[in-house]
Design a protein around this motif. Sequence first.
Motif, PDB file in Angstrom:
ATOM      1  N   ASP A  88      53.279  72.776  31.208  1.00 42.95           N
ATOM      2  CA  ASP A  88      54.161  72.171  30.207  1.00 42.95           C
ATOM      3  C   ASP A  88      55.618  72.586  30.386  1.00 42.95           C
ATOM      4  OD1 ASP A  88      52.150  70.696  29.010  1.00 42.95           O
ATOM      5  OD2 ASP A  88      51.671  72.253  27.543  1.00 42.95           O
ATOM      6  N   HIS A  89      55.875  73.726  31.028  1.00 46.36           N
ATOM      7  CA  HIS A  89      57.260  74.142  31.285  1.00 46.36           C
ATOM      8  C   HIS A  89      57.940  73.153  32.230  1.00 46.36           C
ATOM      9  CE1 HIS A  89      55.474  78.165  30.258  1.00 46.36           C
ATOM     10  NE2 HIS A  89      56.425  78.012  29.350  1.00 46.36           N
ATOM     11  N   VAL A  90      57.229  72.727  33.256  1.00 45.74           N
ATOM     12  CA  VAL A  90      57.775  71.758  34.208  1.00 45.74           C
ATOM     13  C   VAL A  90      58.001  70.434  33.492  1.00 45.74           C
ATOM     14  CG1 VAL A  90      57.373  70.505  36.365  1.00 45.74           C
ATOM     15  CG2 VAL A  90      56.690  72.914  36.167  1.00 45.74           C
ATOM     16  N   ARG A  91      57.031  70.023  32.671  1.00 46.33           N
ATOM     17  CA  ARG A  91      57.158  68.778  31.899  1.00 46.33           C
ATOM     18  C   ARG A  91      58.403  68.844  31.007  1.00 46.33           C
ATOM     19  NH1 ARG A  91      53.836  64.932  31.079  1.00 46.33           N
ATOM     20  NH2 ARG A  91      52.132  66.085  32.004  1.00 46.33           N
ATOM     21  N   ALA A  92      58.591  69.942  30.305  1.00 46.28           N
ATOM     22  CA  ALA A  92      59.749  70.087  29.413  1.00 46.28           C
ATOM     23  C   ALA A  92      61.062  70.098  30.204  1.00 46.28           C
ATOM     24  CB  ALA A  92      59.610  71.363  28.586  1.00 46.28           C
ATOM     25  N   LEU A  93      61.064  70.779  31.353  1.00 46.80           N
ATOM     26  CA  LEU A  93      62.259  70.819  32.191  1.00 46.80           C
ATOM     27  C   LEU A  93      62.669  69.404  32.603  1.00 46.80           C
ATOM     28  CD1 LEU A  93      64.348  72.384  33.993  1.00 46.80           C
ATOM     29  CD2 LEU A  93      62.591  72.363  35.766  1.00 46.80           C
ATOM     30  N   LEU A  94      61.713  68.629  33.098  1.00 45.61           N
ATOM     31  CA  LEU A  94      62.013  67.258  33.518  1.00 45.61           C
ATOM     32  C   LEU A  94      62.480  66.405  32.350  1.00 45.61           C
ATOM     33  CD1 LEU A  94      59.008  66.659  35.892  1.00 45.61           C
ATOM     34  CD2 LEU A  94      61.404  66.764  36.547  1.00 45.61           C
ATOM     35  N   GLN A  95      61.811  66.520  31.225  1.00 46.22           N
ATOM     36  CA  GLN A  95      62.184  65.723  30.059  1.00 46.22           C
ATOM     37  C   GLN A  95      63.586  66.087  29.582  1.00 46.22           C
ATOM     38  OE1 GLN A  95      58.698  66.644  27.708  1.00 46.22           O
ATOM     39  NE2 GLN A  95      57.734  64.689  28.220  1.00 46.22           N
ATOM     40  N   GLN A  96      63.927  67.372  29.623  1.00 44.08           N
ATOM     41  CA  GLN A  96      65.264  67.798  29.209  1.00 44.08           C
ATOM     42  C   GLN A  96      66.336  67.293  30.166  1.00 44.08           C
ATOM     43  OE1 GLN A  96      66.468  69.555  26.454  1.00 44.08           O
ATOM     44  NE2 GLN A  96      64.461  68.976  25.675  1.00 44.08           N
ATOM     45  N   VAL A  97      66.075  67.375  31.461  1.00 50.97           N
ATOM     46  CA  VAL A  97      67.052  66.894  32.440  1.00 50.97           C
ATOM     47  C   VAL A  97      67.232  65.384  32.299  1.00 50.97           C
ATOM     48  CG1 VAL A  97      67.512  66.583  34.902  1.00 50.97           C
ATOM     49  CG2 VAL A  97      66.692  68.776  34.066  1.00 50.97           C
ATOM     50  N   LEU A  98      66.131  64.655  32.127  1.00 52.28           N
ATOM     51  CA  LEU A  98      66.233  63.209  31.947  1.00 52.28           C
ATOM     52  C   LEU A  98      66.991  62.867  30.663  1.00 52.28           C
ATOM     53  CD1 LEU A  98      62.677  62.169  33.130  1.00 52.28           C
ATOM     54  CD2 LEU A  98      64.841  61.649  34.270  1.00 52.28           C
ATOM     55  N   ALA A  99      66.755  63.606  29.595  1.00 47.68           N
ATOM     56  CA  ALA A  99      67.484  63.384  28.334  1.00 47.68           C
ATOM     57  C   ALA A  99      68.963  63.673  28.548  1.00 47.68           C
ATOM     58  CB  ALA A  99      66.908  64.279  27.234  1.00 47.68           C
ATOM     59  N   HIS A 100      69.285  64.699  29.299  1.00 47.38           N
ATOM     60  CA  HIS A 100      70.676  65.034  29.579  1.00 47.38           C
ATOM     61  C   HIS A 100      71.357  63.917  30.373  1.00 47.38           C
ATOM     62  CE1 HIS A 100      74.247  67.318  30.552  1.00 47.38           C
ATOM     63  NE2 HIS A 100      74.046  67.034  31.837  1.00 47.38           N
ATOM     64  N   VAL A 101      70.663  63.406  31.388  1.00 47.88           N
ATOM     65  CA  VAL A 101      71.216  62.347  32.224  1.00 47.88           C
ATOM     66  C   VAL A 101      71.474  61.090  31.398  1.00 47.88           C
ATOM     67  CG1 VAL A 101      70.632  60.748  34.112  1.00 47.88           C
ATOM     68  CG2 VAL A 101      70.263  63.200  34.380  1.00 47.88           C
ATOM     69  N   HIS A 102      70.573  60.783  30.473  1.00 52.04           N
ATOM     70  CA  HIS A 102      70.700  59.573  29.662  1.00 52.04           C
ATOM     71  C   HIS A 102      71.537  59.782  28.398  1.00 52.04           C
ATOM     72  CE1 HIS A 102      68.177  57.198  32.208  1.00 52.04           C
ATOM     73  NE2 HIS A 102      67.260  58.132  32.208  1.00 52.04           N
ATOM     74  N   GLY A 104      74.703  60.366  28.026  1.00 56.77           N
ATOM     75  CA  GLY A 104      75.937  59.609  28.089  1.00 56.77           C
ATOM     76  C   GLY A 104      75.735  58.116  27.875  1.00 56.77           C
ATOM     77  N   ASP A 105      74.507  57.622  28.073  1.00 55.92           N
ATOM     78  CA  ASP A 105      74.213  56.196  27.884  1.00 55.92           C
ATOM     79  C   ASP A 105      74.340  55.792  26.415  1.00 55.92           C
ATOM     80  OD1 ASP A 105      73.631  56.214  30.559  1.00 55.92           O
ATOM     81  OD2 ASP A 105      71.461  56.082  30.302  1.00 55.92           O
ATOM     82  N   GLN A 106      74.240  56.754  25.507  1.00 59.02           N
ATOM     83  CA  GLN A 106      74.234  56.463  24.080  1.00 59.02           C
ATOM     84  C   GLN A 106      75.639  56.262  23.513  1.00 59.02           C
ATOM     85  OE1 GLN A 106      72.053  59.723  22.426  1.00 59.02           O
ATOM     86  NE2 GLN A 106      70.210  59.260  23.594  1.00 59.02           N
TER      87      GLN A 106
END
Length: 107
Positions: A88-102, A104-106
């Motif tokens: 779940d740490h890897v899952r959270a890391l990826l989800q956080q990075v993807l949220a960070h990347v997106h 600025g889209d908001q």
Amino acid sequence: MEPTAATPPLLSESDAAAVAEVMQGLSSPARVRILARLLHSPCSVGDLAGDLELGQPTVSNHLRLLRHLDLVTGRRDGRSVVYELHDDHVRALLQQVLAHVHHGDQA
């Protein structure tokens, strides 16, 4: 000098090196796409190759590095190996990075 509430503890040299190694592992768009695909469900090398339109040897090479970094695990399922995110740490890391990347889209 003891760390206080105002001065957080410094990151050790070995921890900094380990974090840098993981971040280097994430520096390849193909590896990030593999991990993002594994966010949805475990799958075999062949399925990953087909889903991502990459060659099977390429996917295997990337998975070897991702396993070394403890970002994915593989388990035998008959004659093939099914890969999934390490935890779940890897899952959270990826989800956080993807949220960070997106993020600025908001705007």
